[in-house]
Design a protein around this motif. Structure first.
Motif, short mmCIF file in Angstrom:
data_model
loop_
_atom_site.label_atom_id
_atom_site.label_comp_id
_atom_site.label_asym_id
_atom_site.label_seq_id
_atom_site.Cartn_x
_atom_site.Cartn_y
_atom_site.Cartn_z
N ALA A 79 0.63 -1.42 0.17
CA ALA A 79 0.53 -0.38 -0.05
C ALA A 79 0.98 1.14 0.12
O ALA A 79 0.77 2.15 -0.42
CB ALA A 79 -0.50 0.16 1.27
N LEU A 80 1.98 1.11 0.97
CA LEU A 80 2.97 2.27 0.28
C LEU A 80 3.84 2.72 -0.78
O LEU A 80 3.51 4.07 -0.74
CB LEU A 80 4.18 1.84 2.32
CG LEU A 80 5.15 3.17 2.15
CD1 LEU A 80 4.08 4.96 2.87
CD2 LEU A 80 6.14 2.90 2.83
N GLU A 81 4.13 1.49 -1.33
CA GLU A 81 4.77 1.66 -2.72
C GLU A 81 3.94 2.30 -3.49
O GLU A 81 3.48 2.99 -4.56
CB GLU A 81 5.00 0.76 -3.36
CG GLU A 81 6.38 0.77 -3.89
CD GLU A 81 7.23 2.13 -4.26
OE1 GLU A 81 7.20 2.53 -5.12
OE2 GLU A 81 7.64 1.89 -2.99
N GLY A 82 3.04 1.79 -3.06
CA GLY A 82 1.26 2.14 -4.35
C GLY A 82 0.85 3.51 -3.85
O GLY A 82 1.23 4.76 -5.09
N PHE A 83 0.89 4.43 -2.96
CA PHE A 83 0.86 5.45 -2.43
C PHE A 83 1.73 6.53 -3.16
O PHE A 83 1.53 7.44 -3.95
CB PHE A 83 0.36 5.69 -1.45
CG PHE A 83 0.80 7.27 -0.67
CD1 PHE A 83 0.05 8.28 -0.72
CD2 PHE A 83 2.16 8.00 -0.51
CE1 PHE A 83 0.17 9.62 -0.81
CE2 PHE A 83 2.55 8.77 -0.07
CZ PHE A 83 1.10 9.84 0.01
N LEU A 84 3.40 6.49 -2.80
CA LEU A 84 4.09 6.93 -3.33
C LEU A 84 4.63 6.95 -4.25
O LEU A 84 5.06 8.00 -5.50
CB LEU A 84 5.55 6.52 -2.59
CG LEU A 84 5.64 6.19 -1.28
CD1 LEU A 84 6.77 5.93 -0.30
CD2 LEU A 84 6.07 7.71 -0.73
N GLY A 85 4.21 5.68 -5.62
CA GLY A 85 3.85 5.55 -6.91
C GLY A 85 3.21 7.11 -7.42
O GLY A 85 3.45 7.46 -8.62
N ASP A 86 1.92 6.48 -6.61
CA ASP A 86 1.03 7.68 -7.16
C ASP A 86 1.24 9.30 -7.07
O ASP A 86 1.43 9.93 -7.75
CB ASP A 86 -0.33 7.61 -6.41
CG ASP A 86 -1.46 8.18 -7.34
OD1 ASP A 86 -2.26 7.82 -8.26
OD2 ASP A 86 -1.91 9.56 -6.22
N ALA A 87 1.95 9.47 -5.61
CA ALA A 87 2.30 10.97 -5.72
C ALA A 87 3.27 11.13 -6.04
O ALA A 87 3.76 12.35 -6.56
CB ALA A 87 3.27 10.51 -4.12
N ARG A 88 4.30 10.22 -7.38
CA ARG A 88 5.75 10.76 -7.78
C ARG A 88 4.86 10.15 -9.23
O ARG A 88 5.19 12.22 -9.55
CB ARG A 88 6.51 9.38 -8.20
CG ARG A 88 6.97 9.45 -6.94
CD ARG A 88 8.36 7.60 -6.82
NE ARG A 88 9.39 7.44 -6.04
CZ ARG A 88 8.20 6.18 -4.92
NH1 ARG A 88 7.27 5.80 -5.55
NH2 ARG A 88 8.83 5.26 -4.22
N ARG A 89 3.51 10.21 -9.35
CA ARG A 89 3.13 10.75 -10.86
C ARG A 89 2.11 11.75 -10.95
O ARG A 89 2.38 12.86 -11.62
CB ARG A 89 2.17 9.22 -11.15
CG ARG A 89 2.96 7.75 -11.73
CD ARG A 89 1.89 7.41 -12.13
NE ARG A 89 0.83 6.73 -10.94
CZ ARG A 89 1.35 5.74 -10.31
NH1 ARG A 89 1.89 4.98 -10.66
NH2 ARG A 89 0.59 5.21 -9.27
N ARG A 90 1.97 11.98 -9.59
CA ARG A 90 1.50 13.21 -9.57
C ARG A 90 1.88 14.41 -9.24
O ARG A 90 2.01 15.66 -10.21
CB ARG A 90 0.59 13.53 -8.48
CG ARG A 90 -1.27 12.39 -8.28
CD ARG A 90 -1.52 12.54 -7.14
NE ARG A 90 -2.53 12.03 -6.66
CZ ARG A 90 -4.26 11.97 -7.63
NH1 ARG A 90 -3.95 13.54 -8.21
NH2 ARG A 90 -4.81 11.23 -7.27
N LEU A 91 3.28 14.19 -8.63
CA LEU A 91 4.73 15.29 -9.08
C LEU A 91 5.42 15.58 -10.26
O LEU A 91 5.33 16.55 -10.63
CB LEU A 91 5.14 14.94 -8.32
CG LEU A 91 6.82 15.77 -7.86
CD1 LEU A 91 6.47 17.52 -6.87
CD2 LEU A 91 7.31 15.66 -6.89
N ALA A 92 5.59 14.62 -11.04
CA ALA A 92 5.49 14.38 -11.94
C ALA A 92 4.91 15.60 -13.23
O ALA A 92 5.13 16.52 -14.41
CB ALA A 92 5.90 13.06 -13.27
N ASP A 93 3.47 15.26 -12.93
CA ASP A 93 2.43 16.20 -13.89
C ASP A 93 1.94 17.64 -13.57
O ASP A 93 1.40 18.22 -14.29
CB ASP A 93 1.04 15.43 -13.70
CG ASP A 93 1.90 13.80 -14.70
OD1 ASP A 93 2.18 13.70 -15.24
OD2 ASP A 93 0.70 13.28 -14.12
N ALA A 94 2.80 17.73 -12.04
CA ALA A 94 2.44 18.79 -12.03
C ALA A 94 3.43 19.90 -12.69
O ALA A 94 3.96 20.21 -13.19
CB ALA A 94 3.16 18.87 -10.32
#
Length: 202
Positions: free
Chosen positions: A187-202
């Motif tokens: 769950a933590l890695e899934g959360f971090l993966g999504d957060a990294r994608r959001r930051l890259a798209d920001a």
């Protein structure tokens, strides 16, 4: 007669007693605290701002075990992962406090200061301001759900007839290591993966 060397009542003793009650029964009342401490209920109110004040003392006590220095790590995802693990451990020690603390507003200054550091971390990393609190809330959902899971029995699925659910039985038998820990890692890695994608798209 002189004053007793140890005060009959103070905020620390009230907090400790309230946490003992919560750990044992999932709840507390001010009269229960007073009875345990051998004082009148009104005396407790001289030291705290009502029941809500005691809840915030409990929040501060549990949060003391969270290592806020992890938020100084870099890069940001390493810091969040380390903070999440410390946060999970702190609340896993008092799982019955989670429903109470997570359904009342956070007011404790020391706890708010820790959130301030987490917000700083995400803003410095480049997250858009509107995304910061949803990201932190999502992380809390992962952390607190897992903290509750740690308090659950290791075997949550009891199968009387494996013939009725053979694939489930196989999946349960194939689990290696502690189920809750492995689930938290996923769950933590899934959360971090999504957060990294959001930051890259920001």
């Amino acid at each position: 007669m002189g004053r007793p060397r140890t005060p009959l009542l103070d905020r620390e003793r009230i907090t400790t007693t309230a946490l003992e009650l919560v750990d044992s029964q999932g709840e507390f009342s001010v009269p229960q605290i007073a009875r345990r401490l051998g004082v009148q209920t009104g005396s407790v109110y001289h030291h705290v701002d009502g029941r809500d004040g005691i809840v915030e003392l409990l929040r501060e006590r549990v949060a003391e075990a969270i290592d806020a220095t992890t938020l100084d790590l870099r890069p940001w995802d390493r810091a969040l992962a380390a903070w999440a693990r410390s946060y999970r451990a702190a609340f896993a020690a008092h799982p019955r406090a989670i429903p109470m603390l997570m359904t009342s507003p956070v007011r404790a200054p020391r706890v708010l200061a820790q959130y301030e550091r987490a917000v700083d971390l995400l803003l410095d990393a480049g997250f858009p301001l509107p995304d910061v609190m949803p990201v932190l809330t999502a992380l809390e959902n992962v952390v607190l759900g897992s903290a509750l899971d740690l308090a659950a029995p290791e075997t949550m699925w009891e199968i009387a007839d494996t013939a009725a659910t053979p694939r489930l039985a196989e999946a349960l038998a194939a689990v290696a290591g502690h189920r809750a820990d492995r689930a938290f890692d996923i769950a933590l890695e899934g959360f971090l993966g999504d957060a990294r994608r959001r930051l890259a798209d920001a």
